[in-house]
Design an enzyme around this catalytic site. Sequence first.
Site, PDB file in Angstrom:
ATOM      1  CG  ASP A   1      43.519  -8.983 -70.802  1.00 33.47           C
ATOM      2  OD1 ASP A   1      43.262  -8.032 -71.548  1.00 33.47           O
ATOM      3  OD2 ASP A   1      42.690  -9.487 -70.023  1.00 33.47           O
TER       4      ASP A   1
ATOM      5  CE  LYS B   1      44.404 -10.630 -78.198  1.00 31.42           C
ATOM      6  NZ  LYS B   1      44.287 -10.818 -76.748  1.00 31.42           N
TER       7      LYS B   1
ATOM      8  N   GLY C   1      41.300  -4.361 -76.166  1.00 31.06           N
ATOM      9  CA  GLY C   1      42.156  -3.291 -75.668  1.00 31.06           C
ATOM     10  C   GLY C   1      43.607  -3.668 -75.825  1.00 31.06           C
ATOM     11  CG  HIS C   2      45.472  -4.840 -79.242  1.00 33.42           C
ATOM     12  ND1 HIS C   2      45.426  -6.039 -78.600  1.00 33.42           N
ATOM     13  CD2 HIS C   2      45.061  -5.074 -80.502  1.00 33.42           C
ATOM     14  CE1 HIS C   2      44.992  -6.955 -79.443  1.00 33.42           C
ATOM     15  NE2 HIS C   2      44.750  -6.391 -80.604  1.00 33.42           N
TER      16      HIS C   2
ATOM     17  CD  GLN D   1      37.234  -9.769 -77.718  1.00 32.46           C
ATOM     18  OE1 GLN D   1      36.875 -10.207 -78.787  1.00 32.46           O
ATOM     19  NE2 GLN D   1      37.236  -8.474 -77.474  1.00 32.46           N
TER      20      GLN D   1
HETATM   21  P1  GDP Z   1      46.131  -7.908 -75.527  1.00 30.41           P
HETATM   22  O1  GDP Z   1      44.770  -7.641 -75.031  1.00 30.41           O
HETATM   23  O2  GDP Z   1      46.438  -9.354 -75.629  1.00 30.41           O
HETATM   24  O3  GDP Z   1      46.484  -7.180 -76.780  1.00 30.41           O
HETATM   25  O4  GDP Z   1      47.082  -7.372 -74.419  1.00 30.41           O
HETATM   26  P2  GDP Z   1      47.738  -5.943 -74.357  1.00 30.41           P
HETATM   27  O5  GDP Z   1      48.326  -5.579 -75.663  1.00 30.41           O
HETATM   28  O6  GDP Z   1      46.786  -5.005 -73.699  1.00 30.41           O
HETATM   29  O7  GDP Z   1      48.950  -6.264 -73.398  1.00 30.41           O
HETATM   30  C1  GDP Z   1      48.795  -6.328 -72.034  1.00 30.41           C
HETATM   31  C2  GDP Z   1      49.891  -5.550 -71.335  1.00 30.41           C
HETATM   32  O8  GDP Z   1      51.061  -6.325 -71.346  1.00 30.41           O
HETATM   33  C3  GDP Z   1      50.258  -4.212 -71.964  1.00 30.41           C
HETATM   34  O9  GDP Z   1      50.372  -3.278 -70.925  1.00 30.41           O
HETATM   35  C4  GDP Z   1      51.590  -4.485 -72.618  1.00 30.41           C
HETATM   36  O10 GDP Z   1      52.404  -3.334 -72.691  1.00 30.41           O
HETATM   37  C5  GDP Z   1      52.167  -5.510 -71.694  1.00 30.41           C
HETATM   38  N1  GDP Z   1      53.171  -6.386 -72.268  1.00 30.41           N
HETATM   39  C6  GDP Z   1      53.146  -7.044 -73.456  1.00 30.41           C
HETATM   40  N2  GDP Z   1      54.239  -7.820 -73.604  1.00 30.41           N
HETATM   41  C7  GDP Z   1      54.964  -7.679 -72.467  1.00 30.41           C
HETATM   42  C8  GDP Z   1      56.184  -8.255 -71.977  1.00 30.41           C
HETATM   43  O11 GDP Z   1      56.832  -9.066 -72.633  1.00 30.41           O
HETATM   44  N3  GDP Z   1      56.581  -7.874 -70.721  1.00 30.41           N
HETATM   45  C9  GDP Z   1      55.886  -6.990 -69.960  1.00 30.41           C
HETATM   46  N4  GDP Z   1      56.342  -6.676 -68.747  1.00 30.41           N
HETATM   47  N5  GDP Z   1      54.750  -6.432 -70.378  1.00 30.41           N
HETATM   48  C10 GDP Z   1      54.285  -6.773 -71.611  1.00 30.41           C
END
Ligand code: GDP
Length: 427
Positions: A13, A16, A40-41, A224
């Site tokens: 989370d 990525k 879950g991206h 992950q």
């Molecule tokens: P992953 O599992 O690492 O791919 O994480 P996600 O892609 O689900 O990202 C987690 C959340 O963080 C999502 O709702 C994104 O839109 C949000 N997000 C990503 N980068 C940023 C950022 O720089 N600032 C904010 N506020 N939210 C972000």
Amino acid sequence: MPATVLVGTQWGDEGKGRFTDLLAKEMDLVVRYQGGHNAGHTIVVDGEAFALQLVPSGVLYSHTVPVIGNGVVVDPAVLLEECAMLEARGIDTSRLVVSGNAHLIMPYHYEVDLMTERFLGHNKLGTTKRGIGPAYSDKAARIGLRVQDLLDEKIFRQKLEVVLREKNALLSRVYNRLPLDGEEIAERYLKELAPRLAPMIGDTVGLIHEALAAGRQVMLEGAQATYLDVDHGTYPFVTSSNPVAGGACVGSGIGPREISRVIGIVKAYVTRVGSGPFPTEVEGETADRLVDRGHEYGTNTGRRRRPGWLDLVMLRHAVRLNSISDLAVTKLDVLSQFETLKVCVAYEGPEGERYEHMPYHQSVLHRVRPLYEEVPGWGDDLAGATKLEELPKAARSYVELIADQTGVPVSYVGVGPGREQYVTFSA
Ligand code: GDP
């Protein structure tokens, strides 16, 4: 052209998805190399959020070929559903290629996942109950069915019959569940799902190597993260595959010399879902503030994530484990309006010893005390920043501290969830 790996450096989370999306713009192939639909991206395009579970993020660009590599475990129904969802929203999924060597998630994997967790009681791992772990177990036990088996009815039925004998004995005699009907499963997978999946199934190893040889840009997208890695994470509270950069080679079929860049994604603070050690965890008002501002609830499960301060011990170790060449920091905006921020620069062990890298023994990790450096916060909202100069000095110093302490440069900083809400950095 050499390949780029994108990997999470914490417990997932990290955000990525948005940097995969950013880099995918330049890529010809975007390859998922491990995990399943437990990933879950979230990618926000023009204010519209796309939650991807199995399909690589590159699907959102019409010039990119999204690839599901051999290291992924695939529930064909979920994949087809995700493609239908994307198609309904105007995203063309016809370029998607799925490795014939990827393993299938079968109905009994869900049952086993559910029952194993139930039997573990309060020691349960908190899996997403999507059959991912049991599918990887069967792969290692050499009783898995692969995507290519969908194209050979005889083989599919033979393998299913053998494996179902054991699964049904387990389900009915140990778990007291109803046995599964092999014919029903075969009909569903072979008659309903296989014809729809068939056009997507291919030789992804060949495809990736041809692309590399032709000088195309290939990105390997991790799901992950480093500390959920089955070998290097906080076992047993981990996933059942290898998200670390080394896993990108295995899960896509390339050798390490094909990789020239490994980008580590690091959230400006830390979160973790479910159980397991977490040295910089915070509670109370600070925790609520991080969770609220960062919307720290699972994309798939809705579970509240445990929040904590940035942990540079973890990050330093992640740099080693993945050969990280540069970092992308996400969610710096979430830390705005804290008067001061804590950053963990080392751990103090139970005997007073100092750790700059993760202690190998988890009993030690459970008992370490984080040693913090307290740094000034910034009042301003970062959301509108597009250039480095527009970041407040304290925010820049925070990012520079990450680069200094880990010895690797920071290339990008996320200041909001939107596609354009990031700043190019060179710390
Ligand atoms: P992953 O599992 O690492 O791919 O994480 P996600 O892609 O689900 O990202 C987690 C959340 O963080 C999502 O709702 C994104 O839109 C949000 N997000 C990503 N980068 C940023 C950022 O720089 N600032 C904010 N506020 N939210 C972000």
